[in-house]
Design an enzyme around this catalytic site. Structure first.
Site, short mmCIF file in Angstrom:
data_model
loop_
_atom_site.label_atom_id
_atom_site.label_comp_id
_atom_site.label_asym_id
_atom_site.label_seq_id
_atom_site.Cartn_x
_atom_site.Cartn_y
_atom_site.Cartn_z
N ARG A 145 -4.74 -4.74 -6.26
CA ARG A 145 -3.81 -3.62 -6.15
C ARG A 145 -3.87 -3.02 -4.74
O ARG A 145 -4.94 -2.74 -4.22
CB ARG A 145 -4.13 -2.55 -7.19
CG ARG A 145 -4.05 -3.13 -8.60
CD ARG A 145 -4.23 -2.09 -9.66
NE ARG A 145 -4.22 -2.72 -10.99
CZ ARG A 145 -3.78 -2.16 -12.09
NH1 ARG A 145 -3.31 -0.93 -12.05
NH2 ARG A 145 -3.81 -2.80 -13.24
N SER B 102 -5.72 3.67 -34.71
CA SER B 102 -5.13 3.68 -33.38
C SER B 102 -4.16 2.53 -33.19
O SER B 102 -4.47 1.37 -33.51
CB SER B 102 -6.24 3.60 -32.33
OG SER B 102 -5.73 3.53 -31.02
N LYS C 21 -13.31 3.17 -36.45
CA LYS C 21 -11.93 3.10 -35.97
C LYS C 21 -11.25 1.88 -36.56
O LYS C 21 -11.89 0.89 -36.90
CB LYS C 21 -11.87 3.05 -34.44
CG LYS C 21 -12.46 1.80 -33.82
CD LYS C 21 -12.30 1.82 -32.31
CE LYS C 21 -12.84 0.55 -31.65
NZ LYS C 21 -14.30 0.46 -31.76
N SER D 139 4.76 3.39 -22.39
CA SER D 139 5.37 3.44 -21.06
C SER D 139 5.59 2.07 -20.41
O SER D 139 6.40 1.96 -19.50
CB SER D 139 4.52 4.29 -20.13
OG SER D 139 3.23 3.71 -19.95
N HIS E 221 5.05 10.52 -21.80
CA HIS E 221 6.27 10.03 -21.14
C HIS E 221 7.53 10.58 -21.77
O HIS E 221 8.64 10.09 -21.48
CB HIS E 221 6.28 8.50 -21.15
CG HIS E 221 5.27 7.90 -20.23
ND1 HIS E 221 5.50 7.67 -18.89
CD2 HIS E 221 3.99 7.52 -20.45
CE1 HIS E 221 4.42 7.16 -18.33
NE2 HIS E 221 3.49 7.06 -19.25
N THR F 22 1.64 15.89 -20.64
CA THR F 22 1.26 15.96 -19.24
C THR F 22 2.15 16.95 -18.50
O THR F 22 3.30 17.17 -18.88
CB THR F 22 1.35 14.59 -18.56
OG1 THR F 22 0.87 14.69 -17.21
CG2 THR F 22 2.78 14.08 -18.52
N LYS G 233 4.33 14.45 -14.91
CA LYS G 233 5.43 13.49 -14.88
C LYS G 233 6.75 14.26 -14.86
O LYS G 233 7.19 14.69 -13.81
CB LYS G 233 5.30 12.51 -16.05
CG LYS G 233 4.10 11.57 -15.85
CD LYS G 233 3.97 10.56 -16.94
CE LYS G 233 2.93 9.50 -16.61
NZ LYS G 233 1.57 10.02 -16.41
N THR H 127 -13.95 22.16 -13.70
CA THR H 127 -13.27 23.26 -13.03
C THR H 127 -11.80 23.28 -13.43
O THR H 127 -11.16 22.24 -13.53
CB THR H 127 -13.39 23.10 -11.50
OG1 THR H 127 -14.78 23.14 -11.14
CG2 THR H 127 -12.65 24.21 -10.77
N THR I 12 -3.12 -3.61 -17.02
CA THR I 12 -2.16 -2.61 -17.52
C THR I 12 -1.26 -3.22 -18.58
O THR I 12 -0.90 -2.57 -19.56
CB THR I 12 -1.33 -2.05 -16.35
OG1 THR I 12 -2.23 -1.56 -15.34
CG2 THR I 12 -0.44 -0.92 -16.81
#
Length: 409
Positions: A21, A137, A156, A189, A217, A245, A248, A278, A365
């Site tokens: 990458r 999941s 799971k 996504s 998304h 989020t 985006k 923080t 990915t």
């Protein structure tokens, strides 16, 4: 052990597989997005158009967002000063959480430094709140959800992607008295497909499970006020925990969950990923709140409508060229390449020869053999930019002698 040699070998493997990458140094110009300036490795510069950003609606440069950030910065300075427990909770954080709770019709919301952290911290903490929790999941859930579930170190079950029948079978095998949670996404996504929200909620009610949805998304993008696909489909009240989020569609930074007041209080009190981090700078929280507020209104609805129109236009034009796009009806436009070397080559030629920036999407990915270019049209991509992109893709597809096909489902 020769550590240096081991590092070199690990990096060389990525080069050999065509999936190393590379960061592209770009500078966005305020008021000119999606235009940006690319600084090449030799220091020279080139004007480019960004086609792979997640600032889906261009809110990262919206005047109301910038004004709110300037106001908070001038009033409070740069940082928050600590964790939320130690001096890091400000009026700006509380206002943002109130906006998010209102957006999703929930009693409370909790802001994290990113949606990744929100997923990881929340899912890994739920087992402390519900001993013996079994998490179901979706197989294509985001890495942040996978890691959170894994770190929780409990039972799971992985159900095949969007396969409600498989999910039902898994639920039916387990102890009816065991606490259960179904974790899934509203929009995946990489393929741009929707999760079956209503059907999953039906199963959750039948088997007494909690529901956890990642709307990363989709927030800002779908629904009358931009609360996501669950709002669009009238299912938001059936979801126990919503993850979203601020980085985006809202164009700023950070992540959050929205849920009942008790659920949020429990996560706030138990999650190390929240307790020991923080908090967001007040200026960031102020900008995010302004963006959420704007996209709830008429201006947001107009942007969402235009955005969907742009996505439909780009898909139609790419399909007309016979390019193998993956079309599930969302705003995301993946073009299937199927080879990491060709994927990187086309990306490089688009950037160098046409001033079009889109990053290749490779393993891990997406699975090997499904490498793709992932385009994200926005309301600020005009007809000329779309025309240049389509013509460039048409030419490069022929140059690389890649197959043309019907749309990939």
């Amino acid at each position: 052990m020769d550590y240096s040699t081991a590092i070199e070998a690990s990096l060389q493997r990525l080069h050999d597989e065509g999936r190393y990458r590379t960061f592209i140094d770009i500078e966005r110009k305020q008021g000119h997005f999606p235009h940006a300036v690319w600084t090449r490795p030799d220091g020279s510069q080139k004007d480019i158009t960004v086609w792979c950003g997640n600032d889906y609606l261009g809110m990262g440069q919206h005047p109301e967002v910038l004004a709110a950030m300037h106001q908070a910065l001038d009033a409070t300075g740069a940082g928050s000063g600590g964790t939320r427990n130690i001096s890091g909770t400000t009026v700006w954080h509380k206002r943002l959480e109130a906006e998010l709770a209102d957006l999703h019709g929930k009693e409370a919301a909790l802001v994290f430094t990113s949606a990744y952290v929100a997923n990881d911290a929340t899912l890994s903490t739920l087992r402390a709140i519900f001993p013996g929790l079994i998490i179901y999941s979706d197989a294509l859930n985001h890495n942040s959800m996978i890691e959170g579930i894994r770190r929780g170190a409990g039972e799971k079950r992985i159900f095949r992607h969007n396969d409600v029948a498989h999910l039902r079978a898994l639920l039916a095998k387990d102890d009816p008295a065991a606490p259960k949670l179904i974790a899934f996404e509203s929009i995946y996504s990489m393929d741009g497909d929707f999760g079956p929200i209503a059907e999953i909620c039906d199963l959750a009610e039948e088997f007494g499970a909690l529901t956890y949805i990642d709307e990363v998304h989709a927030v800002g993008m779908y629904g009358p006020r931009g609360a996501g696909v669950a709002e669009r489909d009238g299912q938001m009240h059936r979801i126990d925990i919503i993850n979203g989020t601020l980085a985006k569609a809202y164009g700023v930074f950070g992540g959050y969950i929205a849920a009942s007041a008790k659920m949020v209080d429990a996560v706030r009190s138990y999650a190390p990923g929240f307790i020991f981090t923080t908090s967001l700078p007040p200026a960031v929280a102020a900008g995010a709140a302004a963006s959420v507020r704007f996209l709830k209104g008429e201006g947001g609805r107009a942007l969402r409508d235009k955005h969907q129109t742009q996505a439909r236009i780009l898909k139609a034009r790419l399909k007309a060229m016979g390019l193998p796009i993956i079309d599930h009806g969302t705003h995301i436009v993946p073009v299937h390449v199927g080879d990491p070397v060709h994927c990187k080559l086309i990306s490089d030629m688009l950037l160098e020869n046409h001033g079009i920036y889109v990053q290749p999407i490779n393993y891990p990915t997406v699975p090997r053999g499904t490498e793709r270019l992932r385009f994200t049209p926005s309301p600020v991509h005009g007809p000329d930019q779309i025309d240049r992109l389509v013509r460039a893709m048409d030419g490069l597809w022929s140059h690389c002698a890649l197959n043309r096909a019907e749309a990939v489902a």
